[in-house]
Motif scaffolding. Sequence first.
Motif, mmCIF file in Angstrom:
data_model
loop_
_atom_site.group_PDB
_atom_site.id
_atom_site.type_symbol
_atom_site.label_atom_id
_atom_site.label_comp_id
_atom_site.label_asym_id
_atom_site.label_seq_id
_atom_site.Cartn_x
_atom_site.Cartn_y
_atom_site.Cartn_z
ATOM 1 N N GLU A 221 0.852 -1.189 0.000
ATOM 2 C CA GLU A 221 0.000 0.000 0.000
ATOM 3 C C GLU A 221 0.888 1.239 0.000
ATOM 4 O OE1 GLU A 221 -3.095 -0.640 -0.386
ATOM 5 O OE2 GLU A 221 -3.002 -2.765 0.147
ATOM 6 N N ALA A 222 0.275 2.382 -0.304
ATOM 7 C CA ALA A 222 1.031 3.638 -0.313
ATOM 8 C C ALA A 222 1.653 3.914 1.048
ATOM 9 C CB ALA A 222 0.116 4.789 -0.726
ATOM 10 N N ASP A 252 -2.434 6.132 -5.694
ATOM 11 C CA ASP A 252 -2.287 6.222 -4.240
ATOM 12 C C ASP A 252 -0.900 6.710 -3.856
ATOM 13 O OD1 ASP A 252 -4.848 5.306 -3.913
ATOM 14 O OD2 ASP A 252 -4.305 3.309 -3.231
ATOM 15 N N ARG A 263 -7.141 7.974 -1.294
ATOM 16 C CA ARG A 263 -6.692 6.664 -1.739
ATOM 17 C C ARG A 263 -7.778 6.050 -2.612
ATOM 18 N NH1 ARG A 263 -3.046 8.873 0.105
ATOM 19 N NH2 ARG A 263 -1.608 8.230 1.751
ATOM 20 N N ARG A 265 -10.180 3.349 -3.830
ATOM 21 C CA ARG A 265 -10.842 2.138 -3.350
ATOM 22 C C ARG A 265 -11.984 1.823 -4.323
ATOM 23 N NH1 ARG A 265 -6.761 2.248 -1.028
ATOM 24 N NH2 ARG A 265 -6.365 2.257 1.212
#
Length: 383
Positions: A221-222, A252, A263, A265
Motif C-alpha cells: 500500500e502507499a 495512491d 486513496r 478504493r
Amino acid sequence: MTVCHPRRVTSPLRFGRFAVDTPVVLAPMAGITNVAFRQLCREQGAGVYVCEMVMTRALVERNPKTLRMIAFADDERPRSLQLYGVDPEVTAAAVRRIVDEDLADHIDMNFGCPVPRVTRKGGGAALPWKRRLFDRIVSEAVRAAAPAGIPVTVKMRIGIDDEHQTYLDAGRIAEEAGAAWVALHGRTAAQRYSGEADWEAIAKLKQELSVPVLGNGDIWEAEDALDMMRQTGCDGVVIGRGCLGRPWLFADLAAAFAGQPRRARPALGEVVAMMLRHAELLVRWWGREREGVTDFRKHVAWYLKGFPVGSELRRSMAMTSTLDELAHLAHQLDFSAPFPETVLGKPRGRTNSPGKVSLPYGWLDDRDSTVVPAGAEMDDSGG
C-alpha cells in the motif's frame, strides 16, 4: 482566509537528465510490464516504468521477441529498459546498440533475479558475489551509455543467502562505476519471495552511498512506501507485486508522496472497466485479439482478489479468448460491490518458499575471478 496546501513528503527522484516528482519505479516483471500494463500504470501517476528484462545477447543478436519486448509507447518518457547480462563485452555491445539506435533513455541492470535458470549461469542475484566481474559489467555499461547521456542504474538483492551477502560491496562498486542509483530488494536470492523483506539492509546501504538508494520489498500500500522512506531514509521505492491487478496503486502513491490523504478504493464496476481496458490495450499491443485476451487471463485473479465472485465465473473469465466473451462474463458481476478492505496490505503474486540457490560449479570459491561461466549469456528474449 488561509489556504493550507499539502506538504510533499519527498523530493523528486533525479537520474541523469531526468527527474520524476513521485519517486516510484515500476519493477520489471516477466510477462507483466509490457506496453499495455505500463500505460495503465502511467495514467495513474508519475514515476519510472520499466519494461520487462531483456537479455544482452538477445538484444545484440536482434532476437525478434526481444525487439518486441523493448517497444515503447510514443509518449513514454523516460523509456526505461532493464538488461540482464553476465559478459562485460556483450553488455557493452548491447548498450552501444541502445545508444546507436536510440532504443531507450534509461538502462537498469538486473542483479537481483533469483530464478534458478539465471543464477545457475552466474547471473542475476548470483553475480555480485564476483565483485570484479560485477564491476566490469557495470563500468562497461556506464562507459557505453555515456555518449548519449543515458543513465545506468542497478537493481540487486542482499546477496545469495545469509552467509553470502553482497549488497554493501556491490553498492559501493556500482556507485564508483558511475551508476545513477542503486535499488535494493531486501531479500536474498535464497529467500526468493518468501518471508519479510529486510528494510534495515536498505537503511544500511543508504548510509553507505551518496547516489540515490531505492528500496524494494513488501510495499503493498502507499502507506508502506511512506513507512519504508521514513524507516530507511531511502530516496525512492520500487513497486513489484503490489500493483498486480491494481494499477491504481500508483495514484495512491502519487497522492501519498504529495502529502494528500486520498486513496483509490474502486468498486467492482470500476475494476471491471479497468480490466476491460487492460485487455483492449493488450489486444492492441499484440495486434491479434486471441493472443491479447489470452495474455490477459493471468490478471483476472489479481483484479478480482477479495471481491464476491463465484469460483465458476472466475474460472470462466480466466479462460476467455475474445473481448466480447470477457465483457459478457464481466457484466454478470455485481458492479456495486465495494472494494474489499480485507485485502489491503496483503501479499500478491508469487509467495514461494525459500530454497538453495543454483550456482555454477565452484562459484563461491574465488570472489575476484572475472571468468564468465560457459554458456552464461542466454540468447532467448528474457522476461
